[in-house]
Design a protein around this motif. Structure first.
Motif, PDB file in Angstrom:
ATOM      1  N   ASP A  74     -18.697 -16.349 -15.875  1.00 37.29           N
ATOM      2  CA  ASP A  74     -19.277 -16.371 -15.971  1.00 37.29           C
ATOM      3  C   ASP A  74     -21.176 -16.255 -15.566  1.00 37.29           C
ATOM      4  O   ASP A  74     -21.739 -16.438 -16.838  1.00 37.29           O
ATOM      5  CB  ASP A  74     -19.185 -17.388 -14.126  1.00 37.29           C
ATOM      6  N   MET A  75     -21.204 -15.291 -15.134  1.00 37.89           N
ATOM      7  CA  MET A  75     -22.261 -15.151 -14.794  1.00 37.89           C
ATOM      8  C   MET A  75     -22.381 -13.096 -15.012  1.00 37.89           C
ATOM      9  O   MET A  75     -21.372 -12.637 -13.302  1.00 37.89           O
ATOM     10  CB  MET A  75     -23.355 -15.222 -13.396  1.00 37.89           C
ATOM     11  N   ASP A  76     -22.845 -12.070 -15.703  1.00 31.95           N
ATOM     12  CA  ASP A  76     -22.755 -10.949 -15.739  1.00 31.95           C
ATOM     13  C   ASP A  76     -23.763 -10.136 -15.228  1.00 31.95           C
ATOM     14  O   ASP A  76     -24.181 -10.435 -14.519  1.00 31.95           O
ATOM     15  CB  ASP A  76     -22.201 -10.585 -16.996  1.00 31.95           C
ATOM     16  N   GLY A  77     -23.207  -9.264 -15.169  1.00 35.39           N
ATOM     17  CA  GLY A  77     -23.988  -7.981 -14.373  1.00 35.39           C
ATOM     18  C   GLY A  77     -25.891  -8.324 -15.187  1.00 35.39           C
ATOM     19  O   GLY A  77     -26.930  -7.717 -14.379  1.00 35.39           O
ATOM     20  N   PHE A  78     -25.615  -8.101 -15.850  1.00 35.85           N
ATOM     21  CA  PHE A  78     -27.176  -8.275 -16.604  1.00 35.85           C
ATOM     22  C   PHE A  78     -27.409  -9.317 -16.026  1.00 35.85           C
ATOM     23  O   PHE A  78     -28.804  -9.349 -15.641  1.00 35.85           O
ATOM     24  CB  PHE A  78     -27.212  -8.317 -18.223  1.00 35.85           C
ATOM     25  N   GLU A  79     -27.420 -10.863 -15.992  1.00 42.49           N
ATOM     26  CA  GLU A  79     -27.976 -12.033 -15.582  1.00 42.49           C
ATOM     27  C   GLU A  79     -27.825 -11.790 -14.155  1.00 42.49           C
ATOM     28  O   GLU A  79     -29.031 -12.213 -13.724  1.00 42.49           O
ATOM     29  CB  GLU A  79     -26.829 -13.227 -15.729  1.00 42.49           C
ATOM     30  N   VAL A  80     -27.334 -11.226 -13.227  1.00 45.01           N
ATOM     31  CA  VAL A  80     -27.516 -10.959 -12.026  1.00 45.01           C
ATOM     32  C   VAL A  80     -28.923 -10.403 -11.560  1.00 45.01           C
ATOM     33  O   VAL A  80     -30.090 -10.602 -11.051  1.00 45.01           O
ATOM     34  CB  VAL A  80     -25.858 -10.058 -11.474  1.00 45.01           C
ATOM     35  N   CYS A  81     -28.547  -9.257 -12.127  1.00 46.71           N
ATOM     36  CA  CYS A  81     -29.776  -8.204 -11.928  1.00 46.71           C
ATOM     37  C   CYS A  81     -30.886  -8.466 -12.325  1.00 46.71           C
ATOM     38  O   CYS A  81     -31.956  -8.813 -11.468  1.00 46.71           O
ATOM     39  CB  CYS A  81     -29.844  -6.946 -13.346  1.00 46.71           C
ATOM     40  N   ARG A  82     -31.318  -9.475 -13.627  1.00 46.91           N
ATOM     41  CA  ARG A  82     -32.533 -10.086 -14.533  1.00 46.91           C
ATOM     42  C   ARG A  82     -32.734 -11.134 -13.067  1.00 46.91           C
ATOM     43  O   ARG A  82     -34.442 -11.199 -12.586  1.00 46.91           O
ATOM     44  CB  ARG A  82     -32.069 -11.319 -15.299  1.00 46.91           C
ATOM     45  N   LYS A  83     -32.038 -11.807 -12.634  1.00 51.63           N
ATOM     46  CA  LYS A  83     -32.412 -13.091 -11.677  1.00 51.63           C
ATOM     47  C   LYS A  83     -32.792 -11.962  -9.695  1.00 51.63           C
ATOM     48  O   LYS A  83     -33.934 -12.590  -9.207  1.00 51.63           O
ATOM     49  CB  LYS A  83     -30.991 -14.359 -11.331  1.00 51.63           C
ATOM     50  N   LEU A  84     -32.264 -11.249  -9.961  1.00 53.31           N
ATOM     51  CA  LEU A  84     -32.524 -10.185  -8.153  1.00 53.31           C
ATOM     52  C   LEU A  84     -33.936  -9.822  -8.881  1.00 53.31           C
ATOM     53  O   LEU A  84     -34.867  -9.894  -7.680  1.00 53.31           O
ATOM     54  CB  LEU A  84     -32.086  -9.385  -8.252  1.00 53.31           C
TER      55      LEU A  84
END
Length: 201
Positions: free
Chosen positions: A58-68
């Motif tokens: 669903d949401m990979d680590g790259f996307e999570v990091c960008r949102k953070l």
């Protein structure tokens, strides 16, 4: 040194392993098994460091990091990306997303603890600076550095006009600009002392 570490991984066995390693070094460990859950925990300020797996559904680590890193509430939280990907392009992608460090699987205890301790120290310094900036704003100093520089220029011009002497030297101006709290004290003293009695550092 202790810190609150958020471990984000969709594989329960990996989460338990990381939790055991970090708890043995007296870190407070919180876990999340998805990107949205991790984002919610970070927004509630429930962690100091994020250990973030890259390969998640669903949401990979790259996307999570960008949102953070794009959220003003969470952009200051250090992120360590934990990945089995070892290509330079993957690291570049992680850096572009805002990652602060990387760990390559399988993760050794020495590397894990060293990275976490290093970023825990960074987070402590960052929190102190953010608290000082907030305190300065609350007492009326919108930008301490800018106000200190402006105050130095005004004081130098005033001193020169009243005494006929040259303004402060560059080294003394650096002294004043590096200690904005002195400027506040000088301004307070000005209300009670005659102009010729004012001294500078």
């Amino acid at each position: 040194m202790t810190a609150r570490v958020l471990v984000v991984d969709d594989v329960p066995a990996n989460v338990k392993l990381m939790e055991a390693r970090l708890s043995a070094e007296y870190f407070d460990v919180t876990t999340a098994q998805s990107g949205p859950e991790a984002l919610a925990l970070c927004e509630r300020a429930e962690c100091d460091i994020v250990l973030l797996d890259v390969m998640m559904p669903d949401m990979d680590g790259f996307e999570v990091c960008r949102k953070l890193k794009s959220n003003p509430l969470t952009h200051h939280i250090p992120v360590i990306m934990v990945t089995a990907l070892d290509q330079p392009s993957d690291r570049v992608r992680g850096l572009e997303a805002g990652a602060d460090d990387f760990l390559t699987k399988p993760v050794t205890d020495v590397a894990l603890i060293a990275r976490v301790r290093s970023l825990a120290r960074l987070k402590m310094v960052t929190d102190e600076l953010r608290l000082r900036a907030l305190t300065s704003k609350e007492i009326g100093i919108e930008s301490p550095e800018r106000e200190a520089v402006a105050e130095t220029a005004v004081t130098a011009a005033f001193w020169s006009s009243m005494t006929g002497k040259a303004p402060m030297s560059a080294s003394r101006r650096r002294c004043r600009s590096s200690t904005p709290w002195i400027s506040k004290l000088i301004r307070a003293r000005r209300c009670f002392m005659p102009p010729r009695a004012i001294t500078t550092c």
